[in-house]
Design a protein around this motif. Structure first.
Motif, PDB file in Angstrom:
ATOM      1  N   SER A 117       0.876  -1.253  -0.120  1.00  0.00           N
ATOM      2  CA  SER A 117       0.000  -0.035   0.352  1.00  0.00           C
ATOM      3  C   SER A 117       0.452   1.601  -0.044  1.00  0.00           C
ATOM      4  N   TYR A 118       0.469   2.763  -0.297  1.00  0.00           N
ATOM      5  CA  TYR A 118       0.538   3.488   0.306  1.00  0.00           C
ATOM      6  C   TYR A 118       0.771   4.212   1.186  1.00  0.00           C
ATOM      7  N   CYS A 119       0.907   5.378   2.157  1.00  0.00           N
ATOM      8  CA  CYS A 119       0.944   5.805   3.452  1.00  0.00           C
ATOM      9  C   CYS A 119       0.323   7.521   2.659  1.00  0.00           C
ATOM     10  N   THR A 120      -1.287   7.465   3.326  1.00  0.00           N
ATOM     11  CA  THR A 120      -1.577   8.464   3.370  1.00  0.00           C
ATOM     12  C   THR A 120      -1.298   9.851   4.140  1.00  0.00           C
ATOM     13  N   ASN A 121      -0.503   9.673   5.125  1.00  0.00           N
ATOM     14  CA  ASN A 121       0.058  10.999   5.387  1.00  0.00           C
ATOM     15  C   ASN A 121       1.009  12.113   4.677  1.00  0.00           C
ATOM     16  N   VAL A 122       1.112  11.623   3.565  1.00  0.00           N
ATOM     17  CA  VAL A 122       1.455  12.464   2.755  1.00  0.00           C
ATOM     18  C   VAL A 122       0.287  13.551   2.265  1.00  0.00           C
ATOM     19  N   HIS A 123      -0.955  13.453   2.609  1.00  0.00           N
ATOM     20  CA  HIS A 123      -1.852  14.452   2.270  1.00  0.00           C
ATOM     21  C   HIS A 123      -3.042  15.006   3.578  1.00  0.00           C
ATOM     22  N   PRO A 124      -2.943  16.825   3.583  1.00  0.00           N
ATOM     23  CA  PRO A 124      -3.435  16.649   4.392  1.00  0.00           C
ATOM     24  C   PRO A 124      -4.751  16.850   4.488  1.00  0.00           C
ATOM     25  N   ALA A 125      -5.575  16.283   5.682  1.00  0.00           N
ATOM     26  CA  ALA A 125      -7.100  15.997   5.804  1.00  0.00           C
ATOM     27  C   ALA A 125      -6.924  15.570   7.586  1.00  0.00           C
ATOM     28  N   GLU A 126      -7.521  16.491   8.318  1.00  0.00           N
ATOM     29  CA  GLU A 126      -8.009  16.403   9.496  1.00  0.00           C
ATOM     30  C   GLU A 126      -9.822  16.247  10.006  1.00  0.00           C
ATOM     31  N   ASP A 127     -10.480  16.596   8.713  1.00  0.00           N
ATOM     32  CA  ASP A 127     -11.505  15.231   9.163  1.00  0.00           C
ATOM     33  C   ASP A 127     -11.714  14.080   7.790  1.00  0.00           C
ATOM     34  N   LEU A 128     -12.930  13.616   8.447  1.00  0.00           N
ATOM     35  CA  LEU A 128     -13.547  12.523   7.058  1.00  0.00           C
ATOM     36  C   LEU A 128     -14.338  12.826   5.977  1.00  0.00           C
ATOM     37  N   ALA A 129     -14.151  14.042   5.414  1.00  0.00           N
ATOM     38  CA  ALA A 129     -14.360  14.582   4.321  1.00  0.00           C
ATOM     39  C   ALA A 129     -13.496  14.872   4.010  1.00  0.00           C
ATOM     40  N   GLY A 130     -12.533  15.470   4.777  1.00  0.00           N
ATOM     41  CA  GLY A 130     -11.351  15.089   3.705  1.00  0.00           C
ATOM     42  C   GLY A 130     -10.291  14.017   3.246  1.00  0.00           C
ATOM     43  N   VAL A 131     -10.860  13.428   4.231  1.00  0.00           N
ATOM     44  CA  VAL A 131      -9.573  12.311   3.904  1.00  0.00           C
ATOM     45  C   VAL A 131     -10.664  11.579   2.922  1.00  0.00           C
ATOM     46  N   VAL A 132     -12.248  11.404   3.164  1.00  0.00           N
ATOM     47  CA  VAL A 132     -13.070  10.946   1.708  1.00  0.00           C
ATOM     48  C   VAL A 132     -12.358  11.141   0.249  1.00  0.00           C
ATOM     49  N   ALA A 133     -11.912  12.767   0.359  1.00  0.00           N
ATOM     50  CA  ALA A 133     -12.046  13.627  -0.813  1.00  0.00           C
ATOM     51  C   ALA A 133     -10.363  13.111  -1.871  1.00  0.00           C
ATOM     52  N   GLN A 134      -9.591  12.698  -0.701  1.00  0.00           N
ATOM     53  CA  GLN A 134      -8.219  12.241  -1.171  1.00  0.00           C
ATOM     54  C   GLN A 134      -8.403  11.252  -1.603  1.00  0.00           C
ATOM     55  N   LEU A 135      -9.750  10.377  -1.800  1.00  0.00           N
ATOM     56  CA  LEU A 135      -9.831   8.903  -2.367  1.00  0.00           C
ATOM     57  C   LEU A 135      -9.762   9.065  -3.926  1.00  0.00           C
ATOM     58  N   ASP A 136     -10.242  10.103  -4.446  1.00  0.00           N
ATOM     59  CA  ASP A 136     -10.884  10.686  -5.091  1.00  0.00           C
ATOM     60  C   ASP A 136      -9.351  11.414  -6.119  1.00  0.00           C
ATOM     61  N   THR A 137      -9.546  12.829  -5.689  1.00  0.00           N
ATOM     62  CA  THR A 137      -7.931  13.581  -5.511  1.00  0.00           C
ATOM     63  C   THR A 137      -6.756  12.512  -6.255  1.00  0.00           C
ATOM     64  N   TYR A 138      -6.623  11.545  -5.295  1.00  0.00           N
ATOM     65  CA  TYR A 138      -5.760  10.857  -5.528  1.00  0.00           C
ATOM     66  C   TYR A 138      -4.533   9.408  -5.385  1.00  0.00           C
ATOM     67  N   ALA A 139      -5.984   8.807  -4.472  1.00  0.00           N
ATOM     68  CA  ALA A 139      -5.959   7.131  -5.008  1.00  0.00           C
ATOM     69  C   ALA A 139      -6.276   6.179  -5.949  1.00  0.00           C
ATOM     70  N   ALA A 140      -7.319   6.680  -5.965  1.00  0.00           N
ATOM     71  CA  ALA A 140      -8.301   6.206  -7.177  1.00  0.00           C
ATOM     72  C   ALA A 140      -7.224   6.579  -9.169  1.00  0.00           C
ATOM     73  N   ARG A 141      -6.937   8.246  -8.651  1.00  0.00           N
ATOM     74  CA  ARG A 141      -5.712   8.581 -10.291  1.00  0.00           C
ATOM     75  C   ARG A 141      -5.359   7.654 -10.106  1.00  0.00           C
ATOM     76  N   ILE A 142      -4.148   7.147  -8.594  1.00  0.00           N
ATOM     77  CA  ILE A 142      -2.716   6.240  -8.638  1.00  0.00           C
ATOM     78  C   ILE A 142      -3.063   4.500  -8.946  1.00  0.00           C
TER      79      ILE A 142
END
Length: 411
Positions: free
Chosen positions: A14-39
């Motif tokens: 896997s890759y660690c998502t601590n490279v992305h700033p997110a302090e709430d659940l909405a921010g964590v979910v937004a990362q999924l499309d911005t980064y993880a899905a693209r990767i």
């Protein structure tokens, strides 16, 4: 991504998502499309593994709400993502403008650290794929080395006993096991595998073990074969491996102009000269500094390794190098034999946003591309050792969320 070792074990990458700033659940979910899905798309992977980082408030909210955990797992599944490991080292605000030593608070003498970690375990059991053998959580190596005394050591030992009891309770309530790995790091109470053996000799090794960060191993100037033999001899399990590489300078004087470009205000970049390999105290200022600018000012003698995670696939600016050779040696020790030495591998390069300007991604797409290249590098290294890629099984309906959540105990 999943690979299979010759012994039949599935090894999760896997890759660690601590490279992305997110302090709430909405921010964590937004990362999924911005980064993880693209990767995942760039790798053409049927399923991409994430080593999720959840800030303490996010973990607490998820641990208290089984239905939100169920919905979060559905968000992951819908995007072809899976989670077997969480990074529980940073407590919150890990991509703040200045982090430095704040990342070591709260430490393992506190209830806050205990509750956070048990919250993460509670969340993880509901995110695990149905066929996963177990989950893992990485955490800090007890505390920063100062202040540390016998009283704090005894306090931490009591908290670790409570941690093991809490993990046992979660396993009994849910039928899913989660192990916690303590991640040796320069400057901390546990910096080397020898210190890990001394500090963790009395823990419940069914629930607790080590997280072996390969950049940190290199910064301690440890030989992977000897380090892993030491852990095996102490019967300390390698719960998780962080596939990472540190910055290296064979001649720091000649490399000083290039090294100065890595001095930055956010993260701590502990620096160790080669003499620390033979020292009883790896943090001795004769061969160690707590940040790169201090090392440059002190002019530490000999070759250096710097706690600065650099992209695995990219060569640093000459004359600088990376510790990828140590990474390769460690992976060979862990996976070239008849039995896999670990089943959770997480690529953890959290420094993309502070790299020298010429190497720093300028867009979300560039960052996703860089992380994808790191994962491809790690996958290819494992395949070269004889592991084979395997598809993940089709995702079925989400299991009912567990209703247990750890309570905070005062005292």
């Amino acid at each position: 991504m999943r690979l299979r070792h010759a012994d039949g074990q599935v090894v999760h990458l896997s890759y660690c998502t601590n490279v992305h700033p997110a302090e709430d659940l909405a921010g964590v979910v937004a990362q999924l499309d911005t980064y993880a899905a693209r990767i995942r798309e760039r790798l053409d992977a049927d399923v991409l593994g994430l080593g999720l980082w959840l800030a303490a408030p996010v973990a607490a909210g998820l641990a208290a709400d089984p239905q939100t955990r169920r919905r979060f797992r559905a968000e992951l599944t819908a995007r072809g993502l899976e989670v077997v490991t969480l990074n529980g080292f940073p407590y919150q605000a890990f991509q703040a403008p200045v982090v430095k030593k704040a990342v070591y608070q709260p430490d393992w003498t506190t209830r806050d650290r205990l509750v956070y970690t048990l919250n993460l375990a509670t969340v993880l059991v509901d995110l695990l794929p149905d066929d996963a053998v177990r989950g893992s959580v990485s955490t800090l190596p007890l505390a920063w080395r100062e202040p540390w005394d016998e009283r704090r050591s005894r306090r931490a030992a009591r908290v670790l006993d409570e941690l093991a009891e809490g993990l046992t309770r979660i396993a009994w309530q849910t039928g899913r096991a989660v192990r916690v790995g303590f991640e040796s790091e320069p400057g901390c109470v546990v910096e080397s595998t020898g210190q890990a053996v001394a500090a963790l000799s009395r823990v419940d090794t069914d629930r607790l073990g080590v997280c072996l960060d390969l950049a940190h191993l290199a910064c301690a100037w440890e030989e992977p074969a000897a380090a892993l033999a030491r852990l095996r001899g102490a019967e300390l399990p390698v719960v998780k491996v962080q596939v990472s590489a540190a910055l290296a300078a064979a001649d720091p004087v000649a490399a000083a102009p290039a090294l100065r470009r890595y001095v930055e205000p956010r993260f701590l970049h502990q620096t160790r000269a080669q003499a620390c390999a033979h020292s009883a105290d790896p943090a001795d200022p004769a061969h160690a500094a707590d940040d790169l600018d201090a090392a440059l000012a002190a002019g530490l003698p000999g070759a250096w390794r710097v706690h600065y995670h650099v992209p695995l696939h990219a060569v640093p600016e000459p004359p600088l190098e990376s510790t990828v050779p140590v990474l390769r040696s460690a992976l060979r020790e862990l996976f070239a034999g008849p039995v896999a030495g670990c089943d959770h591998l997480d690529v953890e390069t959290y420094t993309w946003g502070v790299l020298p300007a010429a190497q720093r991604p300028e867009s979300d797409a560039e960052l996703a591309g860089g992380i994808a290249a790191e994962l491809a590098f790690a996958r290819d290294e494992l395949v070269a050792l004889g592991l084979t890629e395997v598809p993940a099984p089709p995702a079925g309906p989400a299991a009912p969320a567990s209703t247990s959540a750890p309570r905070r105990h005062d005292g």
